[in-house]
Design a protein around this motif. Structure first.
Motif, PDB file in Angstrom:
ATOM      1  N   VAL A 195       4.642  20.294 164.306  1.00  0.00           N
ATOM      2  CA  VAL A 195       5.179  21.638 164.092  1.00  0.00           C
ATOM      3  C   VAL A 195       4.816  22.131 162.691  1.00  0.00           C
ATOM      4  O   VAL A 195       4.426  21.356 161.819  1.00  0.00           O
ATOM      5  N   SER A 196       4.960  23.432 162.502  1.00  0.00           N
ATOM      6  CA  SER A 196       4.673  24.012 161.195  1.00  0.00           C
ATOM      7  C   SER A 196       5.684  23.504 160.178  1.00  0.00           C
ATOM      8  O   SER A 196       6.877  23.389 160.465  1.00  0.00           O
ATOM      9  N   GLU A 197       5.208  23.174 158.987  1.00  0.00           N
ATOM     10  CA  GLU A 197       6.065  22.573 157.967  1.00  0.00           C
ATOM     11  C   GLU A 197       6.427  23.556 156.857  1.00  0.00           C
ATOM     12  O   GLU A 197       7.445  23.403 156.193  1.00  0.00           O
ATOM     13  N   GLU A 198       5.566  24.542 156.636  1.00  0.00           N
ATOM     14  CA  GLU A 198       5.817  25.514 155.563  1.00  0.00           C
ATOM     15  C   GLU A 198       5.797  26.920 156.143  1.00  0.00           C
ATOM     16  O   GLU A 198       4.916  27.267 156.921  1.00  0.00           O
ATOM     17  N   HIS A 199       6.771  27.723 155.752  1.00  0.00           N
ATOM     18  CA  HIS A 199       6.840  29.116 156.181  1.00  0.00           C
ATOM     19  C   HIS A 199       6.971  29.967 154.922  1.00  0.00           C
ATOM     20  O   HIS A 199       7.939  29.838 154.172  1.00  0.00           O
ATOM     21  N   GLN A 200       5.978  30.801 154.701  1.00  0.00           N
ATOM     22  CA  GLN A 200       5.929  31.591 153.471  1.00  0.00           C
ATOM     23  C   GLN A 200       5.748  33.077 153.780  1.00  0.00           C
ATOM     24  O   GLN A 200       5.077  33.441 154.751  1.00  0.00           O
ATOM     25  N   VAL A 201       6.341  33.909 152.933  1.00  0.00           N
ATOM     26  CA  VAL A 201       6.249  35.360 153.085  1.00  0.00           C
ATOM     27  C   VAL A 201       5.866  35.972 151.747  1.00  0.00           C
ATOM     28  O   VAL A 201       6.312  35.517 150.683  1.00  0.00           O
ATOM     29  N   ILE A 202       5.031  36.986 151.805  1.00  0.00           N
ATOM     30  CA  ILE A 202       4.708  37.749 150.603  1.00  0.00           C
ATOM     31  C   ILE A 202       4.890  39.228 150.918  1.00  0.00           C
ATOM     32  O   ILE A 202       4.548  39.699 151.998  1.00  0.00           O
ATOM     33  N   THR A 203       5.487  39.946 149.983  1.00  0.00           N
ATOM     34  CA  THR A 203       5.708  41.382 150.118  1.00  0.00           C
ATOM     35  C   THR A 203       4.695  42.118 149.264  1.00  0.00           C
ATOM     36  O   THR A 203       4.544  41.802 148.077  1.00  0.00           O
ATOM     37  N   LEU A 204       3.996  43.073 149.856  1.00  0.00           N
ATOM     38  CA  LEU A 204       3.017  43.830 149.093  1.00  0.00           C
ATOM     39  C   LEU A 204       3.716  44.662 148.030  1.00  0.00           C
ATOM     40  O   LEU A 204       4.650  45.405 148.323  1.00  0.00           O
ATOM     41  N   GLY A 205       3.268  44.526 146.790  1.00  0.00           N
ATOM     42  CA  GLY A 205       3.879  45.262 145.704  1.00  0.00           C
ATOM     43  C   GLY A 205       3.360  44.786 144.369  1.00  0.00           C
ATOM     44  O   GLY A 205       2.491  43.916 144.288  1.00  0.00           O
ATOM     45  N   ALA A 206       3.927  45.339 143.299  1.00  0.00           N
ATOM     46  CA  ALA A 206       3.439  45.050 141.950  1.00  0.00           C
ATOM     47  C   ALA A 206       3.676  43.589 141.553  1.00  0.00           C
ATOM     48  O   ALA A 206       2.872  43.001 140.842  1.00  0.00           O
ATOM     49  N   LYS A 207       4.789  42.991 141.991  1.00  0.00           N
ATOM     50  CA  LYS A 207       5.123  41.625 141.593  1.00  0.00           C
ATOM     51  C   LYS A 207       5.044  40.678 142.796  1.00  0.00           C
ATOM     52  O   LYS A 207       5.909  39.835 143.005  1.00  0.00           O
ATOM     53  N   GLU A 208       3.987  40.825 143.565  1.00  0.00           N
ATOM     54  CA  GLU A 208       3.860  40.054 144.793  1.00  0.00           C
ATOM     55  C   GLU A 208       3.642  38.572 144.522  1.00  0.00           C
ATOM     56  O   GLU A 208       2.861  38.186 143.662  1.00  0.00           O
ATOM     57  N   LYS A 209       4.335  37.734 145.263  1.00  0.00           N
ATOM     58  CA  LYS A 209       4.145  36.293 145.201  1.00  0.00           C
ATOM     59  C   LYS A 209       4.685  35.690 146.502  1.00  0.00           C
ATOM     60  O   LYS A 209       5.536  36.274 147.179  1.00  0.00           O
ATOM     61  N   TRP A 210       4.192  34.510 146.847  1.00  0.00           N
ATOM     62  CA  TRP A 210       4.617  33.847 148.073  1.00  0.00           C
ATOM     63  C   TRP A 210       5.994  33.231 147.878  1.00  0.00           C
ATOM     64  O   TRP A 210       6.282  32.613 146.860  1.00  0.00           O
ATOM     65  N   ARG A 211       6.851  33.397 148.894  1.00  0.00           N
ATOM     66  CA  ARG A 211       8.201  32.838 148.874  1.00  0.00           C
ATOM     67  C   ARG A 211       8.390  31.925 150.083  1.00  0.00           C
ATOM     68  O   ARG A 211       8.062  32.297 151.204  1.00  0.00           O
ATOM     69  N   MET A 212       8.897  30.721 149.872  1.00  0.00           N
ATOM     70  CA  MET A 212       9.209  29.821 150.969  1.00  0.00           C
ATOM     71  C   MET A 212      10.482  30.297 151.673  1.00  0.00           C
ATOM     72  O   MET A 212      11.466  30.646 151.016  1.00  0.00           O
ATOM     73  N   ILE A 213      10.455  30.323 153.020  1.00  0.00           N
ATOM     74  CA  ILE A 213      11.636  30.708 153.782  1.00  0.00           C
ATOM     75  C   ILE A 213      11.932  29.622 154.810  1.00  0.00           C
ATOM     76  O   ILE A 213      11.087  28.784 155.120  1.00  0.00           O
ATOM     77  N   GLU A 214      13.139  29.648 155.361  1.00  0.00           N
ATOM     78  CA  GLU A 214      13.572  28.625 156.302  1.00  0.00           C
ATOM     79  C   GLU A 214      13.350  29.078 157.736  1.00  0.00           C
ATOM     80  O   GLU A 214      13.535  30.246 158.073  1.00  0.00           O
ATOM     81  N   CYS A 215      12.963  28.149 158.597  1.00  0.00           N
ATOM     82  CA  CYS A 215      12.853  28.404 160.026  1.00  0.00           C
ATOM     83  C   CYS A 215      13.720  27.387 160.762  1.00  0.00           C
ATOM     84  O   CYS A 215      13.529  26.180 160.606  1.00  0.00           O
ATOM     85  N   LYS A 216      14.668  27.875 161.564  1.00  0.00           N
ATOM     86  CA  LYS A 216      15.597  26.990 162.274  1.00  0.00           C
ATOM     87  C   LYS A 216      15.042  26.487 163.602  1.00  0.00           C
ATOM     88  O   LYS A 216      15.701  25.713 164.295  1.00  0.00           O
ATOM     89  N   TYR A 217      13.849  26.945 163.954  1.00  0.00           N
ATOM     90  CA  TYR A 217      13.266  26.576 165.237  1.00  0.00           C
ATOM     91  C   TYR A 217      11.930  25.861 165.001  1.00  0.00           C
ATOM     92  O   TYR A 217      10.901  26.513 164.831  1.00  0.00           O
ATOM     93  N   PRO A 218      11.929  24.534 164.966  1.00  0.00           N
ATOM     94  CA  PRO A 218      10.670  23.801 164.735  1.00  0.00           C
ATOM     95  C   PRO A 218       9.670  24.114 165.854  1.00  0.00           C
ATOM     96  O   PRO A 218       9.917  23.828 167.022  1.00  0.00           O
ATOM     97  N   HIS A 219       8.562  24.722 165.503  1.00  0.00           N
ATOM     98  CA  HIS A 219       7.592  25.133 166.517  1.00  0.00           C
ATOM     99  C   HIS A 219       6.188  25.052 165.943  1.00  0.00           C
ATOM    100  O   HIS A 219       6.003  24.877 164.745  1.00  0.00           O
ATOM    101  N   ARG A 220       5.221  25.205 166.815  1.00  0.00           N
ATOM    102  CA  ARG A 220       3.830  25.251 166.382  1.00  0.00           C
ATOM    103  C   ARG A 220       3.145  26.426 167.059  1.00  0.00           C
ATOM    104  O   ARG A 220       3.213  26.589 168.275  1.00  0.00           O
ATOM    105  N   HIS A 221       2.474  27.234 166.264  1.00  0.00           N
ATOM    106  CA  HIS A 221       1.756  28.392 166.806  1.00  0.00           C
ATOM    107  C   HIS A 221       0.551  27.934 167.619  1.00  0.00           C
ATOM    108  O   HIS A 221       0.079  26.806 167.467  1.00  0.00           O
ATOM    109  N   TYR A 222       0.065  28.812 168.463  1.00  0.00           N
ATOM    110  CA  TYR A 222      -1.136  28.520 169.251  1.00  0.00           C
ATOM    111  C   TYR A 222      -2.368  29.004 168.501  1.00  0.00           C
ATOM    112  O   TYR A 222      -2.528  30.200 168.257  1.00  0.00           O
ATOM    113  N   THR A 223      -3.239  28.091 168.137  1.00  0.00           N
ATOM    114  CA  THR A 223      -4.469  28.436 167.436  1.00  0.00           C
ATOM    115  C   THR A 223      -5.361  29.282 168.341  1.00  0.00           C
ATOM    116  O   THR A 223      -5.545  28.974 169.512  1.00  0.00           O
ATOM    117  N   GLY A 224      -5.889  30.354 167.775  1.00  0.00           N
ATOM    118  CA  GLY A 224      -6.769  31.231 168.542  1.00  0.00           C
ATOM    119  C   GLY A 224      -6.073  32.431 169.135  1.00  0.00           C
ATOM    120  O   GLY A 224      -6.719  33.351 169.639  1.00  0.00           O
TER     121      GLY A 224
END
Length: 382
Positions: A195-224
């Motif tokens: 399953v995916s181990e890291e979940h990160q979000v970035i908001t477009l803006g002047a002080k943009e940076k990646w933020r780690m967020i929590e996911c309560k549903y361990p899952h894996r995306h489908y490649t492709g």
């Protein structure tokens, strides 16, 4: 000691003598509404008064509201070889030829091979490994975001708009992928167990940076498979508890949720996400029909199914072609493709079929082409 920089008198005079200040704002807006996004982006630098109008959020929304009534095809072309180039071209969905339409080009770093996700409200996001760029394909303005903070090999990214805070966001999920990935007891771990181990979000803006967020549903995306954006949510297919499921991500609250799919073997194995009449739909192409599973109520996991029978290809064109289902337009027309620049549109209501042939680009076999439907042009200046 820092040297004080003197202000340019010529610049002050230009601001004072700005001819656009003599025109009523309503007249300026009316003129701007008739111009293509690329011209508006250039006028942003011509006058401070014009710039204040162009950058105003109300004008941007007004322009986008007008553009939404005239959706377009958006073609992304990456040219390989000696002349590395990324090009975008939009053309009306009512036309069958790409001639006489603006093409916006910009030079690429030859080491980068961006793959773009579907555009959202006029903007588009591309990623090559941990490098991410967001831009306006109608103006040719692109900005590089900070690198994704990971050393993982498998990265999945989705792009969307947060209507509550009026911002764009990118979500990235990363997965460890190694051939000899072993469990603690020494047995090989199945694909569904990873399953995916890291979940990160970035908001477009002047002080943009990646933020780690929590996911309560361990899952894996489908490649492709690509995610799609709809009404403040990102949706994508993933494996959850070893079963194919629909994942959603609320761009405002940044919460994940999971919806169980119907117990249908073909849907479980081959279904793809589409936006059908403003509803999340999983489409599966059968022999002469398209099965559409429409999500009627996410909280209750209620789905409805309809089957659209499509005409034989020989009945439509008198010749044999292998067509693949590509998606559904906002008009309800279904799009099929036989190769990268030839499409047909089938309207289930009127039973009418039309060809969509894109000429003049992608003639080099080395070119990489992506085509997106229902693109809305934006005049947003980045």
């Amino acid at each position: 000691m820092m040297k004080r920089v003197k202000r340019s008198k010529k610049r002050d005079e230009r601001d004072v003598n700005d001819p656009f200040t003599n025109l009523p704002n309503d007249m300026i807006v009316e003129i701007l509404m008739e111009l293509p996004p690329r011209t508006i982006a250039r006028l942003h630098f011509a006058s401070k008064h014009l710039s204040s109008i162009i950058l105003d959020k109300d004008f941007i929304k007004l322009y986008m509201s007008q553009s939404s009534t005239q959706p377009r095809h958006l073609i992304s072309l990456r040219r390989s070889g000696d002349m590395q180039m990324q090009r975008f071209q939009s053309l009306s969905q009512d036309l069958s030829s790409s001639s006489n339409h603006d093409m916006v080009s910009f030079k690429m770093n030859p080491d980068l091979r961006y793959v773009f996700t579907p555009p959202v409200r006029g903007l588009i996001c591309g990623r090559d490994g941990t490098k991410v760029t967001v831009g306006n394909p109608s103006t040719g303005q692109f900005v590089s975001l900070p690198r994704v903070k990971t050393r993982r090999q498998d990265i999945f990214s989705v792009f969307g708009y947060d209507p509550v805070n009026d911002v764009y966001k990118v979500l990235c999920m990363t997965v460890v992928t190694t051939r000899n990935y072993m469990s603690r007891v020494g047995n090989l771990v199945s694909w569904e167990d990873i399953v995916s181990e890291e979940h990160q979000v970035i908001t477009l803006g002047a002080k943009e940076k990646w933020r780690m967020i929590e996911c309560k549903y361990p899952h894996r995306h489908y490649t492709g498979y690509q995610g799609i954006y709809l009404d403040g949510f990102m949706y994508y297919l993933a494996s959850y508890k070893k079963k194919r499921s629909l994942m959603s991500f609320d761009l405002s609250s940044e919460d994940f949720n999971v919806t169980k799919l119907p117990e249908d073997q073909m849907l479980q194995e081959f279904g793809e996400l589409v936006n059908h009449a403003g509803k999340i739909t999983i489409a599966n192409q059968a022999y002469i029909s398209i099965d559409l599973w429409v999500l009627e109520d996410a909280s209750k996991e209620v789905w409805s199914k309809t089957a659209v029978v499509i005409p034989y290809v020989t009945d439509m064109f008198g010749r044999l072609r292998n067509f693949v289902f590509m998606g559904i337009l906002g008009t309800g027309e279904m799009i099929f493709s036989s190769h990268k620049l030839f499409y047909i549109s089938y309207d289930p209501k009127s039973k009418k079929v039309r060809e969509i042939v894109i000429n003049g680009i992608g003639e080099d076999s080395r070119d990489t082409i992506q085509v997106f439907f229902d693109h809305v042009e934006s005049c947003m200046v980045l």
